[in-house]
Every structure is written in structure tokens, then in C-alpha cells.
Design an enzyme around this catalytic site. Sequence first.
Site, PDB file in Angstrom:
ATOM      1  N   TRP A 360      32.090  42.820  33.525  1.00 26.13           N
ATOM      2  CA  TRP A 360      31.049  41.830  33.219  1.00 26.13           C
ATOM      3  C   TRP A 360      30.183  41.787  34.328  1.00 26.13           C
ATOM      4  CZ3 TRP A 360      31.721  36.166  34.244  1.00 26.13           C
ATOM      5  CH2 TRP A 360      32.433  35.964  35.443  1.00 26.13           C
ATOM      6  N   ASP A 361      30.354  42.405  35.488  1.00 22.17           N
ATOM      7  CA  ASP A 361      29.301  42.225  36.687  1.00 22.17           C
ATOM      8  C   ASP A 361      28.015  42.554  36.526  1.00 22.17           C
ATOM      9  OD1 ASP A 361      32.397  43.288  37.359  1.00 22.17           O
ATOM     10  OD2 ASP A 361      31.592  42.576  39.372  1.00 22.17           O
ATOM     11  N   GLU A 499      41.468  35.519  37.059  1.00 23.13           N
ATOM     12  CA  GLU A 499      42.489  36.526  36.876  1.00 23.13           C
ATOM     13  C   GLU A 499      43.822  35.733  37.237  1.00 23.13           C
ATOM     14  OE1 GLU A 499      39.944  40.370  36.170  1.00 23.13           O
ATOM     15  OE2 GLU A 499      40.656  39.847  38.299  1.00 23.13           O
TER      16      GLU A 499
END
Length: 806
Positions: A360-361, A499
Site C-alpha cells: 500500500w506504500d 501489524e
Amino acid sequence: MSERHFSDWELVYRGWDPAEQALREALTTLGNGHFATRGAAEEVYARGPHYPATYLAGGYNRLESEVAGKIVESEDLVNWPNWLPLSFRCEGCEWFDFEAMDILEYEQRLDFYRGLLHRKVHFRDHNDREFLLETSRFVHMSDGHVAAIDWLLTPLNWSGKIEIRSGIDGDVSNDGVARYRELNGHHLSILGCGIAGEDAIFLVSQTRQSHIVLAQAVRTRATIDGEPASLERRTASESNRIAQHLTLSCSARKPVRIEKVLTMFSSRDFALSEPCAETCKTIHRLPDFDSLRERHELAWRKLWSRADLTLSGQHSYTQPVLRLHIFHMLQTISTNSIGRDVGIPARGLHGEAYRGHVFWDELFTFPFLNLRLPELSRSLLLYRYRRLSEARYAAKQEGYRGAMFPWQSGSDGREESQALHLNPKSGRWIADNTHRQRHVNAAIAFNVWQYYQATGDLEFMTFYGAELLVEIARFWASIAVFNTARGRYEIRGVVGPDEFHTQYPGGDHPGLDNNAYTNVMASWVLHTAEVTLDLLGEDERAELLESLRVSDEDLRHWNEVSRLMYVPFHEDHIVSQFEGWDALEELDWDELCNRHGDIQRLDRVLEAENDDPNRYRATKQADVLMLFFLFSAEELKENFERLGYDFDPHFIPRNVQYYLARTSHGSSLSRVVHAWVLARTQREKSWHLFKDVLASDIDDIQGGTTAEGIHMGAMASSVDLMQRCYTGLEMRHGVLWLNPVLPDDLEQLNFTVRYRGHWLAIQVNHHTLSVSLEKGRHAPARVGFHGTVYEMDEGQQVSFSLGERK
């Protein structure tokens, strides 16, 4: 003694330090969006502190490995044959061994304005012979298939014969990340090598599973006083490497110039018959090093005219590091990427961390590209569009509709996340459930919408963007489950950007319920898909809905889900990271810091102590704050009101402080988000965190990770903090809005953006904001400030008084 220095456009290392070499190699990587080569010395091989490596954008291969008694399959960005090898020896002596020499002077300079890597080494061998070696290198920004090295070797106190060795080494593997070394890294087979004319050689390799063929050819020439040197040339080859040996005479204080030029083509390239034939043909058509460098530097000048930001004040560190970040972004994804089937690897083309995957960076990278190189943004968004069928299949396999994109993506769009990952602190392989980060789908939708806001590219939306948004919206509508007791829709069994939390303490099943960030973004996507459909022409809208089999009932359901999504809160208007967050234990941060010092990777610290981060209210990066990062206070208020929640923007500082006290910054993106959300209320703290973001890679603040690859998201975000955050730049309804509040230490900021076809020069200080329309389309540019929209024609400038904002 090792030293690091900056000038406005250079990173300079003085002194040789083996402990820093891996970091230096990553930070001095050269690339052009098609391929990149780490900044290792030409004369070394992969051993000790050295790791020469070359990576091809999109060049993946899949292998099986046995890990912890299980067979696991993983796909990696491949380390291709090393084209750098260039060394010398005096007659009757051993080959130049840098570490066996007495180094009298060592300097390495990365020139990011010109895209050049220079090195100067003054050394003495064991026979007291002194040499000065000056090298230059580039990876061609104009021609994506070319790179070159220039050596100037001067014997200072000795004359005699020397032998030059220039080759291509195919004896390589993916071995750059210690924790992956139990995985199979032997991705290549060598198909052949040979001579390509008198002064060139070639080597052809192929990946074992994906069958990508790469042909590389190098041409080596030697000159003295500008004339071809009198020399003997021979070629030596083995099964996986080939080299040419040039023997010539040299004289004291008379430089010998060695020029090595590379060209490479792969089976992924266009407009060629066969890679090896194209490579061998091209190597002889290329001009000399100086001519190639001239065209290369011109390409970089053009890029910098679009990409640069200039700061006023005492910024001898901030200015060059920002430029270094832009430099590495443009080496990973550049105009050479346009039209290629490539995404944005989270660790660049600089190393093997995250195995070269796309995460998703890109959410943090697109804002820079949208306002500088929108054609590149468009091309990179198509990487996702081309993988829609795989995302649809993934959703169907999980019992959902629409398209469910993977957390980690590589060649074909399947989920590439590891089933197991190694904790280097404990040495144990543990289950990895981070693939449940469904929020990546919202990031893709957000990227599509922001591209449209920046460009007004309705053609893209009609043919690609709307389909992506609709299919992602369909996924969110299908994963949401109605809770009759609450009268709300819920999303269960997911993982947020933090996370550290992948399941409930003592739970049997992975995933968490009602992650606030995920739920709010799902609602936003569903609403934005509706808005997008209204943008299309009547016929185009009807055709899209018919082709995707989206009914009126589907649209009504999406609207309902977008308005009735559940968002958890706990005391004092704090948005809960997920449902049940407030039932977790508080962590004794001070006690843990006293015992361990650096606890950024809190998950690894706790697991090594047989503890579990799922037990605690402690985040790697605070999910909730991502909402304040992506949306303005006004937009966020609208989102919550649409959901039927009372959310006053005054609640934002309270949430920020709550999560700031519970965040370890274990992600390189965490400080980015905190710097952003504090920019208006705590400017000094925001600036301090911004400086930490700048230091993320250059100072390797996560303790060895940068050597494995840069952090693209953090680098891009440091620039975006300047470009959008501190200027208050937003794009809404065809208007570029500005509301700047600069940090006290930043006197003035100047940059240029391309907004909907117009080039706008923006200058802001603590007193004045000026916007000039340098050139653009026929329609006027629309710029907003303090609630008023101003229409600007080419050559016009508008200025606004800001006053003293404290």
C-alpha cells in the site's frame, strides 16, 4: 575515519568503513525506472560487506523452499547478473583487492542533480606502488537500457604493464537479506555467453520459473592521452561468467582511461525480435561515455525542472536529503516506467527486502507523481487494473464479490504475503497473518480518485478508473455484514496498518473486528464509487454497469452500507483502533525501554520474551491517525456525518495525543503520519517528526533495514509533507486549495506543480502566498484560498497575505 557530508546536490562519504558499506550501497544505488544497480565498487564481488546487485523492474521469479519443516512458495524481485566487474592487476601480481591495500584517501560522491556516482581512491599496495583511481558511473535516464562506467587509473610512482579485467558475472543469487537466507534464492539459469565483436562480450540469463530472458552486453575500451591504448585483448569464460582481459603498458603519472558501457534487453521489452540479438546490435551503436553522459544529464535536468522543491533558511541537511529522496523515487519509477507493466516496490529497486513486492506504500508515493508526472501515475495505476481478474478470483475464493487485491503483489497479482516470517530476535519462524490487510483495496481506490482530482482525466476514469472503483466498492459491500442488534454493518476478521495486532488475545482465529480505519475507508469507497458513476456520460455509465452486472438494487445496497458502517469509539470521543481495543492491557513502555533500549519493533521484542503484542494497547503505527492523514478536518467531519456519528474536528488533537503515547513507530511511515496530523496544532513537534522521517534511511534509524532497500513510502512522504501538508494543498471539485502554515524553522518554500494541465509555481513564506500560472491549457486554472476561488490565465500571478500565524 569515516565522515558524511552534504552539499545542496551531493551526498559525500569520506573514509572507508566496512560497517557502513551495505548502507552506502543502498543509498548510492543508480537506476532509471527500468533497472537499478546498487552502489557497490566495481572490483568487488558479493562477500563480506559488499553486495553488488542489479534489479529489473517487474523482473520476478517464484521458487519453493523448505522452512520449519514446511514447503513454502515465494516470489522475489530477482538479482540479475552483475555487469559491474572491472578490476586490474600489475604484471605478476594479484588482482586489486581493496581490503588488502593501504587506503590513503577514499571519497565517494553521489551527484543527484546529474545522476552520477563518483569515487576517488588513493591507495598503496604491498610493494609500495601507489595508485589514484577515479571512477564515474551512471544508469542512463534517457535510454532505459544503458549504463556506463568510466575509470581513470593513474600509477603515481610506478611504470609497467597492467592487466584490466572487465566482465559480467552470472554467479549471483538473492542473498541480500539475512532473514531470507533459508529461502531458495537461486533464480537464474545461464543460457550462454560469448563475444560480440572485438571489444564487447555478452551473457544471457533466464529465470527458472517465470522464464524471463535477460541479455547483457558490455563494451570495454582503454585510452591514454585521448587515443586508443596499444593493448592485447583476450576473452575468458566459464559456465556462468565471462570477461575480457586487456594488457597494456602504463607510465607513472599518466592516467589510463577505461570505459565500460552496458546495454541490456529482456523478453519483457517491446519492439525487439530477440533479447540477445537486440543487445549485441545495440552495444555497437552506442556512442562513447562522454556522449552518453551528456544525454543522461540532460534527462535529469528536465526531471529536476519538474520535481525540485527549494527551501530558504538554514537547511544544509534538510534540502539535500529531500532531494536525495526525490532522486531515489525517480530512479525507481521514472518516465522509463511509462507503458511498462510495473508497480511501485515498497523498497525501491535498491535491495531485496519485502522481496520486491508492491504494498500500500504507493498511497504515499502517488501524491508527488500526480502533481509532477501524471502520465507516470496513470501508467502505474494500470498495474492494478491489469490484475483485476486475479483480484476478482481472490474475492470469489473467499466468498466475496467484486475485486480483492492482495496485501503483497508481484508479477500476476496473486497474494504474495509469507505464510511464515522469521523473527531475528528469537530465531523462530512464526505465522504471518498480515495478508488480511484488506485496507489495501481502499488505498488503491483512493489513488485512483486522487489521480482524477489532480488531472481531471475523465478518459482514464471511463476506461479504467471507474471499473476499479466499482469492483472495489462491490468487494466492500460484500464483506460487510449487517448486525441487527446494532443496526449497523460490520467488517470482521481483518488486520489494519498496525501489524502488531492480528488477532484477539487467546483467540483461535486470525483477524480483528471493525478496524476503524478499514471501516471508514470502506464507507468512503462505496460513496466515491457512486460519485464516480455520476461523472461518466449516461451511455458510458450504463455500459459499465451492464458489463459488470451491477443492478439498481446493488447500488441501493452500497449506499446503505456506506451510511450504516459501524465505527467503534471509547472514552472521551476517542476512535477505537478496532472493536475491543479498550479491553486490552496498557503496556509499561518505560520498563520495556529500560530493558531493551530500541523497541520500535515491539512485536519482535515481545515475541522473543514469549509475550504477545496482541495483548496490549500498543501500535506499530496508529491506524486511526491515517484518517486524519488522508482527509482534511472538513472532509472527515463529512464522512462521519454521513455515517451518522457526531464528530467534531476538535476531537482530532485528543485522538492524536492518545495514540502518539501508544505508538512505537515500528513502521517507517508512522512518523510521517504523526508529523502530518500535528502540523497545525504542534508545529515544533511536527517539524521534529519530519526531521526523523528525513533521517529514516540516511541514518538507518531502524537499525540495518535500509541496507536491504530504501523505504519508498517514507521518502515520498517526506517530500509530500512539504508539498501538501505544510502548504495546506488540497484538490476538491476542480479547485487547487491552499492554506499554508509553515513550521517556524522553514522560512520559505518554492516548488512547481502540474494541476489539471496547468504548471503553477507556488511560493510561500510566513507572510505571503504567491501562485503563478506559468503555462497551461486554454481553460483557466482555479485556485482557492480562504473560501474564495480565483480563476487564473497563463502568465498571471495572485498573492495572498498570510499574516503572522503563531
